[in-house]
Scaffold this active site. Sequence first.
Site, PDB file in Angstrom:
ATOM      1  N   LYS A  91      -6.796  -5.495 -23.106  1.00 21.71           N
ATOM      2  CA  LYS A  91      -7.562  -5.563 -24.355  1.00 21.71           C
ATOM      3  C   LYS A  91      -6.589  -5.358 -25.524  1.00 21.71           C
ATOM      4  CE  LYS A  91     -11.795  -4.362 -21.923  1.00 21.71           C
ATOM      5  NZ  LYS A  91     -12.926  -3.432 -21.761  1.00 21.71           N
ATOM      6  N   GLU A 109       0.842  -1.194   0.000  1.00 20.01           N
ATOM      7  CA  GLU A 109       0.000   0.000   0.000  1.00 20.01           C
ATOM      8  C   GLU A 109       0.883   1.252   0.000  1.00 20.01           C
ATOM      9  OE1 GLU A 109      -3.191  -0.622   2.862  1.00 20.01           O
ATOM     10  OE2 GLU A 109      -3.420   1.557   2.879  1.00 20.01           O
TER      11      GLU A 109
HETATM   12  C1  LIG Z   1     -13.703  -3.158 -20.658  1.00 14.33           C
HETATM   13  C2  LIG Z   1     -14.015  -1.767 -20.269  1.00 14.33           C
HETATM   14  C3  LIG Z   1     -13.978  -1.365 -18.927  1.00 14.33           C
HETATM   15  C4  LIG Z   1     -13.853  -2.344 -17.793  1.00 14.33           C
HETATM   16  O1  LIG Z   1     -12.689  -3.015 -17.697  1.00 14.33           O
HETATM   17  P1  LIG Z   1     -12.526  -4.186 -16.615  1.00 14.33           P
HETATM   18  O2  LIG Z   1     -11.078  -4.483 -16.634  1.00 14.33           O
HETATM   19  O3  LIG Z   1     -13.393  -5.311 -17.057  1.00 14.33           O
HETATM   20  O4  LIG Z   1     -12.962  -3.649 -15.281  1.00 14.33           O
HETATM   21  C5  LIG Z   1     -14.158  -0.027 -18.646  1.00 14.33           C
HETATM   22  N1  LIG Z   1     -14.391   0.870 -19.618  1.00 14.33           N
HETATM   23  C6  LIG Z   1     -14.472   0.509 -20.908  1.00 14.33           C
HETATM   24  C7  LIG Z   1     -14.737   1.551 -21.946  1.00 14.33           C
HETATM   25  C8  LIG Z   1     -14.299  -0.822 -21.282  1.00 14.33           C
HETATM   26  O5  LIG Z   1     -14.390  -1.174 -22.562  1.00 14.33           O
END
Ligand SMILES: *Cc1c(COP(=O)(O)O)cnc(C)c1O
Length: 478
Positions: free
Chosen positions: A273, A66
């Site tokens: 992503k 932390e």
């Molecule tokens: C996928 C996504 C998120 C969420 O991401 P997580 O890692 O699943 O919490 C937030 N904002 C946008 C625009 C997304 O496409």
Amino acid sequence: MSLNAESTAFRSALEVIRAVEPRVADAIGAELADQRESLKLIASENYASPATLLAMGNWLSDKYAEGTVGRRFYAGCQNVDTVEALAAEHARELFGAAHAYVQPHSGIDANLVAFWAILADRVESPALKKAQVRQVNELTEADWFALRRELGNQRMLGMSLDAGGHLTHGFRPNISGKMFDQRSYGTDPATGLVDYDKVAEAAREFKPLILVAGYSAYPRKVNFRIMREIADSVGATFMVDMAHFAGLVAGKVFTGDFDPVPHAHIVTTTTHKSLRGPRGGMVLCGPELADQVDRGCPMVLGGPLPHVMAAKAVALAEARRPDFADYASRIVANAQALAEGLLRRGAKLVTGGTDNHLVLIDVSGYGLTGRQAEQALLDSGIVTNRNAVPQDPNGAWYTSGIRIGTPALTTRGLGTAEMDATAELIHTVLTQTTPGSNPDGTPSKAKYVLDPTLADKVSKQASDLLTGFPLYPSVNLA
Ligand SMILES: *Cc1c(COP(=O)(O)O)cnc(C)c1O
């Protein structure tokens, strides 16, 4: 790194796990086999490198850390400091940002960090100043009560869900919708594109504290310079959530007006992503918000995940290599080839095409709901997800859209020829699928009829398409 070393690393890891709980080792092995076989067109997924994956499986996970680099609430964080500082440095260099906070565990968490940094900067700090105190514990009960009410009474303007916005941009089922009074901007019904005049008009009327741009299902670029001008004209903080397209920013496909980093006050993202890193999140900002952003943990985040920060450092180092720019441009070329292949065969696409990594098919053109189309494609070995289209008559559950994206298949090495073949497979399945009916004879939004022989034939063609493009070719578990 020899091919052999990667196979050895994963094989040994599975052997160690198998000795404790063989079912977990089996599931991990089965996941690799499943991923190798599937034609993965889920726009939010990718395949992280072996180095990124391996950086997550180790004793860095054992540390509490932390605080921030060099300012921890726990002793013995020198190695965590090393990996967190490296991840932040790579992120700053890659995106040209003044500050990077690499602790968020996911994209949603990164958004929460950003929202509270903005609220602290624009609502809490002025209240503390006015009361002439340095921190919230020094406020009187009455001032604290007033501040809490003020924090919960702020406005956010973001993109509507059916235009491609995200639940965390102020929608009621998410905490952001409970925190903020939210309004959304949609897209032009004729073109499907963001109408900046309409955004400006909504901003003038609503006067949001935060203007949010960013999306999960919009197939075009957004002009962040114009969005920043709109934010400035009403005194809003401009936030961009680039969760989906961070890889295109990193790979210099989105530059100038389309690169959010120089235009936004604050940028959030996922790292898993199109950026192709470990599952996680990140916040980028200028010096003005840096201190507030660094309070993300323990403000809204649990303790940092040092092993994931190590993997972020590895993946961001990979994204700084010249071949990542090539990867990013191939993602877009592939999405455009897929879109053209579908259009040529008669599919209806939201906005008529794509500028980024994703394509949104309006499957009402095939007489199907998104749910029917998604399941029929899945039966045929094609993994996609259903998604609302603008002004969707079928709502967010059944939907009228299929969202497809190319980051994962591009990592695997598939190119534009394979995208055209993929378009053919998708079109074949969707034209051969018909809506089913309920037992009482009324039309069903979920049931569908697809000849299993055709589904099998397409599955076979889909897996043939992948044979020349092995996934994790350096990893042999057998
Ligand atoms: C996928 C996504 C998120 C969420 O991401 P997580 O890692 O699943 O919490 C937030 N904002 C946008 C625009 C997304 O496409």
